[in-house]
Design an enzyme around this catalytic site. Structure first.
Site, short mmCIF file in Angstrom:
data_model
loop_
_atom_site.label_atom_id
_atom_site.label_comp_id
_atom_site.label_asym_id
_atom_site.label_seq_id
_atom_site.Cartn_x
_atom_site.Cartn_y
_atom_site.Cartn_z
N GLY A 18 -0.46 -22.68 -4.67
CA GLY A 18 -0.22 -21.35 -5.63
C GLY A 18 0.55 -21.43 -6.76
N CYS A 392 11.85 1.31 -0.93
CA CYS A 392 10.88 2.00 -0.09
C CYS A 392 11.53 2.81 1.14
CB CYS A 392 9.59 1.27 0.08
SG CYS A 392 8.33 2.14 0.42
N ARG A 473 3.14 5.46 3.18
CA ARG A 473 2.50 6.76 3.37
C ARG A 473 3.46 7.88 3.50
NH1 ARG A 473 -2.28 5.36 5.46
NH2 ARG A 473 -2.42 3.34 6.76
N HIS A 518 8.34 -0.25 -5.05
CA HIS A 518 8.98 -1.69 -4.93
C HIS A 518 9.02 -2.43 -6.33
CE1 HIS A 518 8.29 -1.98 -0.38
NE2 HIS A 518 7.35 -1.23 -0.77
N GLU A 520 10.61 -5.07 -7.06
CA GLU A 520 10.64 -6.39 -6.96
C GLU A 520 9.01 -6.95 -7.47
OE1 GLU A 520 10.79 -4.31 -4.38
OE2 GLU A 520 9.96 -4.81 -2.68
N1 GLN Z 1 7.15 2.88 6.54
C1 GLN Z 1 7.47 3.72 5.25
C2 GLN Z 1 6.16 4.48 5.08
O1 GLN Z 1 5.14 4.10 5.44
C3 GLN Z 1 7.81 2.64 4.12
C4 GLN Z 1 7.03 1.72 3.89
C5 GLN Z 1 7.53 0.76 3.09
O2 GLN Z 1 8.71 0.32 3.09
N2 GLN Z 1 6.69 -0.14 2.36
O3 GLN Z 1 6.29 5.40 3.88
#
Ligand code: GLN
Length: 541
Positions: A18, A392, A473, A518, A520
């Site tokens: 990759g 997140c 979610r 995110h 990143e």
């Molecule tokens: N578990 C959390 C949610 O679903 C955070 C998900 C995550 O950190 N990507 O909202």
């Protein structure tokens, strides 16, 4: 006409095919060509969203909401260009699409068969994302000789038949082991891989030789002899990551330039260079990594369970890379320690060890394991003015910590873990409550956030609005916005309708920032993610 470069693997998987593909893409982009890259994964899953990261590596999220293979993360990082989820083709997608068409009646009267229908479907998927690009690289996951690769190799031959041999080249990325009892680099497995490739009608134009050491001329000649590939096109790609070597993949394009691979590829494809490559900025950043003047220690606190010998960094590769980018920008070496948050649950005093770090990150995560430990780490960072970056889940848990310890909502929690909590500060939005299927149904992809005037986040991005990628979610529950704000939490970024909290920060703290997104996934060597850059600067302070 679009030209193609097919990259296949020999001997073993996991040799950096990759990164090799991504590096070649960058080398060609530097010569002025428009480039796209496709990754083919021969598994039956329709995407990587349902795979376990500790087994398969990180799930990469695209702007258009794909949950796909982490190799596409390397492609985007090296190309500095967003890719679509359509750039990841899996066996599952090919069969699903064919079966859907058959049920719809698209083939009425016909027998739907492996040949020609499967290779045709693969070719049409390849063409769907190739249009308008000068060169498209296609990496086939796995290794030649795998049963599941065969349809894809067949499709490539069929594509070659259509477009002609001048418009497609084949590259074999292989591995040359050095058995410890003889200390000699062996070419035999590579010879066998070439043979296997030929069984599929494919003669490689280039062989990229991965190995612990650089390939010597004698072995290049030997491969030329056995594989009928000119020794000039047998390219050495020694390890760059390992004991005692600086941990960076970003030297690979430079190394491949030394082998003049870009020019050789263009020659074979009968293309003229459009511009002279300019690696000055890249080399400057590389220098920031290789000759770092400063060092910081970062603790990444997460749930790291049952992973055996698996390398954790693979599950969080984008965070690792984003820190490397920010480090390069600040000429700083970043030492990462992965701390299992459960530790902070079993022994409450162990939290004091966070004092030894310049900064703390709580990354994305799912489920209840180790959550109280993560919350303890966040509290410790908040109370002791240690730079904190929450990603997140790291935002959701920071909100819970603030609600419990500053807003006095003792029972504050996320309904992901405690359905019946009295204070659901993190909860599902009504639309998520209706979701029944697990695959591809989270809040996925790039969403716009409006940044608050005067906030630290606004200052770091230097923009009023940003698009970062999401994969979750749960959300900060709008019913609790007022109380959080009243107690001093700053919502530094919200969705355009103001309903969703995208960024939070605490004033009067060295650096306490978290995001529901995110960032990143949008960090590049030449253009580090602003929050990571700001975090590293705060850690250096
Ligand atoms: N578990 C959390 C949610 O679903 C955070 C998900 C995550 O950190 N990507 O909202």
């Amino acid at each position: 006409m679009t030209k193609y470069i097919a990259v296949v693997g020999g001997v073993i998987s996991g040799v950096g095919k990759g990164v090799a593909t991504a590096s070649i893409a960058r080398i060609l982009k530097e010569r002025g060509f428009s480039i796209n890259i496709i990754k083919i994964d021969p598994y039956i899953n329709c995407d990587a969203g349902t795979l376990r990261p500790t087994e398969h590596g990180e799930v990469w999220v695209t702007d258009d909401g794909g949950e796909i293979d982490q190799d596409l993360g390397n492609y985007e990082r090296f190309l500095e260009q967003p890719l679509s989820k359509l750039n990841n083709i899996t066996t599952g997608q090919i069969y699903k699409s064919l079966i859907d068409k058959e049920r719809r009646g698209d083939f009425l009267g016909e027998t739907v068969q492996f040949i020609p229908h499967v290779p045709d479907e693969i070719k049409s998927r390849i063409k769907q994302v190739s249009g308008g690009y000068d060169i498209v690289l296609i990496e086939i996951g796995g290794t030649v000789g795998d049963y599941e690769n065969i349809p894809f190799l067949f499709a490539l031959k069929s594509l070659e038949n259509e477009i002609g041999n001048d418009n497609i080249i084949y590259m074999l990325v292989t591995y040359l082991p050095i058995p410890s009892h003889i200390e000699e680099m062996k070419t035999k497995p590579t010879q066998t891989s070439v043979k296997l490739l030929r069984e599929n009608g494919i003669q490689p134009d280039f062989i990229l030789c991965r190995g612990k050491k650089r390939l010597d001329e004698i072995r290049k000649k030997k491969i030329e002899l056995y594989a009928n590939v000119k020794s000039d096109n047998v390219i050495s790609m020694p390890d760059v990551v390992g004991e005692g070597t600086p941990n960076t993949l970003y030297v690979i394009p430079i190394d491949l330039e030394k082998e003049r691979l870009g020019d050789k590829i263009l020659n074979r494809l009968k293309l003229e260079t459009k511009k002279e490559p300019d690696w000055r900025d890249w080399l400057e950043k590389l220098n920031g990594i290789l000759n770092a003047e400063k060092k910081i220690k970062i603790a990444i606190v997460g749930k790291y369970l049952n992973i055996g010998d698996y390398k954790l960094v693979d599950s969080y590769i984008s965070i690792n890379e984003a820190l490397i980018h920010a480090g390069a920008n600040n000429k700083t070496k970043i030492e990462i320690t992965w701390i299992d948050s459960k530790e902070f649950e079993k022994d409450l005093y162990s939290i004091e060890k966070l004092r030894n770090y310049n900064g703390v990150i709580v990354p994305g995560g799912f489920g209840g394991s180790g959550v109280e430990g993560k919350i303890n780490a966040i509290r410790y960072s908040r109370e002791n003015n240690i730079p904190y970056l929450g990603l997140c889940f790291g935002l959701q848990l920071a909100v819970i910590e603030f609600a419990r310890n500053v807003c006095n909502l003792e029972k504050a929690h996320t309904t992901e873990i405690d359905h019946l909590t009295k204070n659901p500060v993190i909860d599902l939005l009504p639309e998520q409550k209706l979701v029944l299927e697990k695959g591809g149904t989270m809040r996925l992809g790039a969403y716009k956030a409006l940044l608050k005037e005067g906030s630290r986040v606004r200052e770091l991005y230097n923009k009023d609005e940003v698009f970062e990628r999401h994969r979750h979610r749960y959300e900060v529950n709008p019913e609790y916005h007022m109380i959080l704000l009243e107690k001093g939490l700053v919502f530094s970024g919200v969705s355009p309708d103001g309903r969703l909290v995208e960024f939070i920060e605490l004033p009067n703290h060295k650096f306490f920032i978290a995001t529901q997104a995110h960032p990143e996934f949008k960090s590049y060597l030449l253009n580090p993610a602003p929050l990571f850059d700001g975090f590293v600067k705060a850690c250096l302070d």
